[in-house]
Design a protein around this motif. Structure first.
Motif, short mmCIF file in Angstrom:
data_model
loop_
_atom_site.label_atom_id
_atom_site.label_comp_id
_atom_site.label_asym_id
_atom_site.label_seq_id
_atom_site.Cartn_x
_atom_site.Cartn_y
_atom_site.Cartn_z
N ASN A 296 3.14 1.91 -21.92
CA ASN A 296 4.05 0.91 -21.34
C ASN A 296 3.58 0.51 -19.94
OD1 ASN A 296 5.69 0.96 -23.58
ND2 ASN A 296 7.24 2.28 -22.66
N ILE A 297 3.16 1.51 -19.17
CA ILE A 297 2.65 1.23 -17.83
C ILE A 297 1.39 0.36 -17.93
CG2 ILE A 297 1.64 2.24 -15.74
CD1 ILE A 297 3.46 4.69 -16.21
N GLY A 298 0.52 0.71 -18.89
CA GLY A 298 -0.69 -0.07 -19.10
C GLY A 298 -0.38 -1.52 -19.44
N LEU B 165 -4.01 4.66 -11.95
CA LEU B 165 -5.26 4.11 -11.39
C LEU B 165 -5.43 2.65 -11.80
CD1 LEU B 165 -7.78 7.06 -11.84
CD2 LEU B 165 -7.05 6.04 -9.67
N ALA B 166 -5.08 2.35 -13.04
CA ALA B 166 -5.17 0.96 -13.52
C ALA B 166 -4.29 0.06 -12.66
CB ALA B 166 -4.76 0.88 -14.99
N TYR B 167 -3.12 0.57 -12.28
CA TYR B 167 -2.21 -0.22 -11.44
C TYR B 167 -2.80 -0.46 -10.06
CZ TYR B 167 1.80 -1.45 -8.56
OH TYR B 167 2.64 -2.07 -7.66
N THR B 168 -3.25 0.59 -9.40
CA THR B 168 -3.72 0.44 -8.03
C THR B 168 -5.04 -0.32 -7.96
OG1 THR B 168 -4.80 2.62 -8.12
CG2 THR B 168 -2.56 2.52 -7.23
N GLU B 169 -5.86 -0.19 -9.01
CA GLU B 169 -7.17 -0.86 -9.01
C GLU B 169 -7.14 -2.21 -9.72
OE1 GLU B 169 -9.80 1.99 -10.76
OE2 GLU B 169 -9.63 3.40 -9.09
N ARG B 170 -5.96 -2.58 -10.24
CA ARG B 170 -5.81 -3.85 -10.99
C ARG B 170 -6.84 -3.90 -12.12
NH1 ARG B 170 -2.46 -3.05 -7.58
NH2 ARG B 170 -1.79 -4.46 -5.91
N VAL C 146 0.84 -1.20 0.00
CA VAL C 146 0.00 0.00 0.00
C VAL C 146 0.88 1.25 0.00
CG1 VAL C 146 -1.66 1.36 1.34
CG2 VAL C 146 -1.98 -1.10 1.09
N LEU C 147 1.90 1.24 0.82
CA LEU C 147 2.82 2.38 0.89
C LEU C 147 3.54 2.56 -0.44
CD1 LEU C 147 4.19 4.62 2.50
CD2 LEU C 147 5.84 2.92 3.33
N LEU C 148 3.91 1.46 -1.07
CA LEU C 148 4.57 1.51 -2.37
C LEU C 148 3.66 2.17 -3.40
CD1 LEU C 148 6.90 0.73 -4.27
CD2 LEU C 148 5.83 -1.54 -4.51
N GLN C 149 2.39 1.80 -3.40
CA GLN C 149 1.43 2.40 -4.33
C GLN C 149 1.26 3.89 -4.06
OE1 GLN C 149 -2.09 0.06 -3.84
NE2 GLN C 149 -1.28 -1.70 -4.92
#
Length: 219
Positions: free
Chosen positions: A201-203, A137-142, A12-15
């Motif tokens: 790339n992140i996506g 947001l895509a990363y944190t929300e998977r 969570v802290l990393l995000q």
């Protein structure tokens, strides 16, 4: 159980750290393009100086990721979350570098009056900032769908970039100073096009993180 709770809290802290880095990178994009549009050398220099903060954030995130891998020995799915966080931080740092590149263009033009007011370059900047927020947001929300949707936004950025290139080519004359400025503006548009690529790339990383499958969004 305690180790697992600590591991979850560390993720969570990393995000949160990635979001902080992303917010700062977004600010640099905004400032760099604003400086160029207004020929504001002071703002351009401020943007360049702030890049050091991004480099520091990258180092801290890298250290956090490596520490998690070394101490927690995460399973495959968790390892993907950490490895993609490393990749995201690297892409964010490179996006910040492109913002700095645009700020340097402002300084090189040294307060020249623009051949024409900037319209498409700020439009590209706004789109890339939206892409940046969506990718994080895509990363944190998977969220695989949000990640995949970045491809469509990147296509729009690419279309505006092509329009900028065509317009600048038509504006070229035999005036060396004018052509030099136009070439620099074309470079600024190119840097923003590359920002869009980093967001996709992140996506791609998010899609791999969630599904374990590779998908190319830059097609």
């Amino acid at each position: 159980m305690d180790n697992r709770v600590n591991f979850h809290q560390s993720l969570v802290l990393l995000q949160q750290n990635l979001f902080s880095m992303g917010s700062q990178v977004e600010l640099l994009i905004h400032q760099a393009v604003e400086a160029l549009a207004r020929m504001d050398e002071k703002l351009a220099k401020q943007t360049i100086e702030q890049d050091d903060q991004i480099d520091d954030m990258l180092i801290r995130i890298e250290e956090s990721c490596l520490r998690l891998i070394a101490l927690q020995q995460p399973m495959a799915s968790d390892l993907r979350i950490i490895s993609i966080a490393l990749k995201i931080a690297t892409d964010l740092e490179r996006i910040a570098d492109h913002a700095v590149d645009i700020a340097k263009i402002c300084i090189r033009l040294n307060g020249e009056e623009l051949v024409k007011p900037l319209i498409d370059i700020p439009r590209m900047a706004e789109l890339t900032k939206i892409m940046l927020r969506d990718s994080l947001l895509a990363y944190t929300e998977r969220d695989v769908h949000r990640a995949a949707a970045l491809a469509e936004k990147d296509d729009e950025v690419d279309k505006i970039y092509s329009s900028v290139v065509n317009e600048i080519n038509h504006l070229m004359t035999t005036d060396f100073a004018r052509n030099r400025q136009l070439s620099q503006l074309m470079l600024a548009a190119l840097y923003l096009e590359r920002v869009g690529d980093h967001c996709t790339n992140i996506g791609e990383g998010v899609i791999y993180m969630v599904t374990g499958k590779r998908k190319d969004l830059n097609v």
